[in-house]
Design a protein around this motif. Structure first.
Motif, PDB file in Angstrom:
ATOM      1  N   SER A  90      -5.476   8.395   4.328  1.00  0.00           N
ATOM      2  CA  SER A  90      -6.831   7.843   4.342  1.00  0.00           C
ATOM      3  C   SER A  90      -6.763   6.346   4.632  1.00  0.00           C
ATOM      4  O   SER A  90      -5.850   5.651   4.160  1.00  0.00           O
ATOM      5  CB  SER A  90      -7.505   8.062   2.982  1.00  0.00           C
ATOM      6  OG  SER A  90      -8.679   7.262   2.858  1.00  0.00           O
ATOM      7  N   PRO A  91      -7.730   5.812   5.364  1.00  0.00           N
ATOM      8  CA  PRO A  91      -7.755   4.375   5.619  1.00  0.00           C
ATOM      9  C   PRO A  91      -8.250   3.565   4.424  1.00  0.00           C
ATOM     10  O   PRO A  91      -8.169   2.328   4.437  1.00  0.00           O
ATOM     11  CB  PRO A  91      -8.732   4.246   6.797  1.00  0.00           C
ATOM     12  CG  PRO A  91      -9.674   5.405   6.620  1.00  0.00           C
ATOM     13  CD  PRO A  91      -8.817   6.526   6.080  1.00  0.00           C
ATOM     14  N   VAL A 134       0.871  -1.176   0.000  1.00  0.00           N
ATOM     15  CA  VAL A 134       0.000   0.000   0.000  1.00  0.00           C
ATOM     16  C   VAL A 134       0.906   1.224   0.000  1.00  0.00           C
ATOM     17  O   VAL A 134       1.481   1.591   1.028  1.00  0.00           O
ATOM     18  CB  VAL A 134      -0.944   0.009   1.216  1.00  0.00           C
ATOM     19  CG1 VAL A 134      -1.788   1.278   1.218  1.00  0.00           C
ATOM     20  CG2 VAL A 134      -1.851  -1.219   1.208  1.00  0.00           C
ATOM     21  N   THR A 135       1.064   1.832  -1.164  1.00  0.00           N
ATOM     22  CA  THR A 135       1.992   2.943  -1.337  1.00  0.00           C
ATOM     23  C   THR A 135       1.267   4.140  -1.929  1.00  0.00           C
ATOM     24  O   THR A 135       0.216   3.993  -2.563  1.00  0.00           O
ATOM     25  CB  THR A 135       3.155   2.525  -2.269  1.00  0.00           C
ATOM     26  OG1 THR A 135       3.998   3.652  -2.535  1.00  0.00           O
ATOM     27  CG2 THR A 135       2.642   1.982  -3.601  1.00  0.00           C
ATOM     28  N   ASN A 136       1.833   5.322  -1.731  1.00  0.00           N
ATOM     29  CA  ASN A 136       1.291   6.517  -2.387  1.00  0.00           C
ATOM     30  C   ASN A 136       1.941   6.749  -3.749  1.00  0.00           C
ATOM     31  O   ASN A 136       1.583   7.693  -4.455  1.00  0.00           O
ATOM     32  CB  ASN A 136       1.472   7.749  -1.495  1.00  0.00           C
ATOM     33  CG  ASN A 136       0.436   7.795  -0.387  1.00  0.00           C
ATOM     34  OD1 ASN A 136      -0.538   7.048  -0.400  1.00  0.00           O
ATOM     35  ND2 ASN A 136       0.638   8.659   0.591  1.00  0.00           N
ATOM     36  N   LYS A 137       2.900   5.905  -4.125  1.00  0.00           N
ATOM     37  CA  LYS A 137       3.495   5.959  -5.457  1.00  0.00           C
ATOM     38  C   LYS A 137       2.449   5.537  -6.487  1.00  0.00           C
ATOM     39  O   LYS A 137       1.584   4.715  -6.201  1.00  0.00           O
ATOM     40  CB  LYS A 137       4.661   4.975  -5.488  1.00  0.00           C
ATOM     41  CG  LYS A 137       5.702   5.182  -6.551  1.00  0.00           C
ATOM     42  CD  LYS A 137       6.727   4.060  -6.494  1.00  0.00           C
ATOM     43  CE  LYS A 137       8.078   4.490  -7.015  1.00  0.00           C
ATOM     44  NZ  LYS A 137       8.824   5.260  -6.005  1.00  0.00           N
ATOM     45  N   ASN A 138       2.516   6.095  -7.698  1.00  0.00           N
ATOM     46  CA  ASN A 138       1.605   5.672  -8.755  1.00  0.00           C
ATOM     47  C   ASN A 138       1.668   4.154  -8.913  1.00  0.00           C
ATOM     48  O   ASN A 138       2.744   3.572  -8.900  1.00  0.00           O
ATOM     49  CB  ASN A 138       1.976   6.336 -10.083  1.00  0.00           C
ATOM     50  CG  ASN A 138       1.902   7.847 -10.025  1.00  0.00           C
ATOM     51  OD1 ASN A 138       2.427   8.461  -9.103  1.00  0.00           O
ATOM     52  ND2 ASN A 138       1.267   8.457 -11.006  1.00  0.00           N
ATOM     53  N   LYS A 143      -4.131   3.372  11.908  1.00  0.00           N
ATOM     54  CA  LYS A 143      -5.002   3.652  13.056  1.00  0.00           C
ATOM     55  C   LYS A 143      -6.434   3.928  12.593  1.00  0.00           C
ATOM     56  O   LYS A 143      -7.404   3.463  13.211  1.00  0.00           O
ATOM     57  CB  LYS A 143      -4.442   4.827  13.856  1.00  0.00           C
ATOM     58  CG  LYS A 143      -3.149   4.506  14.614  1.00  0.00           C
ATOM     59  CD  LYS A 143      -2.660   5.709  15.388  1.00  0.00           C
ATOM     60  CE  LYS A 143      -1.352   5.424  16.124  1.00  0.00           C
ATOM     61  NZ  LYS A 143      -1.504   4.426  17.200  1.00  0.00           N
ATOM     62  N   ALA A 144      -6.575   4.677  11.507  1.00  0.00           N
ATOM     63  CA  ALA A 144      -7.914   5.004  11.011  1.00  0.00           C
ATOM     64  C   ALA A 144      -8.642   3.770  10.480  1.00  0.00           C
ATOM     65  O   ALA A 144      -9.866   3.679  10.559  1.00  0.00           O
ATOM     66  CB  ALA A 144      -7.823   6.067   9.918  1.00  0.00           C
ATOM     67  N   ALA A 145      -7.871   2.821   9.945  1.00  0.00           N
ATOM     68  CA  ALA A 145      -8.481   1.604   9.402  1.00  0.00           C
ATOM     69  C   ALA A 145      -8.723   0.549  10.470  1.00  0.00           C
ATOM     70  O   ALA A 145      -9.445  -0.421  10.220  1.00  0.00           O
ATOM     71  CB  ALA A 145      -7.585   1.027   8.311  1.00  0.00           C
TER      72      ALA A 145
END
Length: 237
Positions: free
Chosen positions: A156-157, A120-124, A188-190
């Motif tokens: 974001s979760p 789970v990455t913020n990379k494209n 934590k949010a998830a």
């Protein structure tokens, strides 16, 4: 986090990519400075580019162009810079990027337990998949989610909730392993258990002092996850 709780409840492990599975800053910095040179700007120190990593390439381009974490470049300049950055970076994804020591060992140990692994990455997403392929790590993972895979990205979760849904498990039964505030906040949010690595780009020693970003567990290498998840009867062997 107790060992027995982990054995009983962990059914999947999610990993951040940059700063957790691999050190990608040298290639990101090279692409960033090639972009700046293309636009007539002077280069930035690699450490500065490192401080801008973690919120996806779109944000990285804004930060590199403005030499600021918070300002945004003019739209036309950003579009030109983003297009150049993506082309250059995709052509040099793994010139200097390497997995952290013991990454592959840790992933192999977890796979030996039959635990599905996800990224789970913020990379494209396309860049994440290609990088993992080039590093020889892609086959360890059942699912790879990038920052553009869903409507929202970490903190974001949503990506973790989606991963849990795909794997048909409760988020509470999944670990999220990462180096940044985004990783811990998303976990934590998830409702996932959060694991912070001490060798990445985030200042984990600073994060642990804030209840919002304090992980449930700190590790110095990925095999430590296996050591805490494998059955106790095996730990004396």
């Amino acid at each position: 986090m107790t060992t027995q709780a982990a054995i009983e409840h962990v059914q999947a492990v999610a990993f951040d990519l940059d700063g957790t599975l691999c050190d990608s800053v040298p290639d990101l910095a090279a692409a960033a400075n090639a972009m700046r040179a293309h636009l007539g700007k002077s280069p930035l120190p690699q450490a500065t580019v490192e401080s801008y990593v973690g919120d996806g390439i779109a944000n990285l381009v804004h930060r590199v162009l403005t030499h600021s974490r918070d300002r945004q470049a003019p739209q036309s300049e950003w579009e030109q810079g983003f297009s150049f950055f993506i082309r250059h970076y995709r052509d040099h994804l793994s010139d200097l990027t390497r997995p952290y020591p013991e990454t592959e060992t840790g992933l192999g140990l977890l796979k030996s337990l039959g635990i599905p692994l996800v990224v789970v990455t913020n990379k494209n997403e396309i860049l994440a998949v290609e990088l993992l392929q080039q590093l020889g790590l892609v086959d360890y993972f059942s699912l790879i989610l990038g920052g553009d895979s869903l409507a929202e990205k970490k903190p974001s979760p949503l990506p973790l909730l989606h991963a849990a849904e795909v794997l048909n498990i409760s988020p509470a039964d999944m670990l999220m392993v990462g180096d940044s505030a985004n990783d811990i906040l998303a976990a934590k949010a998830a409702g996932c258990m959060s694991v912070g690595v001490t060798f990445g780009y985030g200042d984990m020693q600073e994060l642990v002092h804030n209840p919002d970003t304090k992980p449930d567990w700190l590790i110095g290498s990925l095999p430590e996850i296996y050591e805490n998840l494998r059955p106790q009867k095996d730990q004396g062997e």
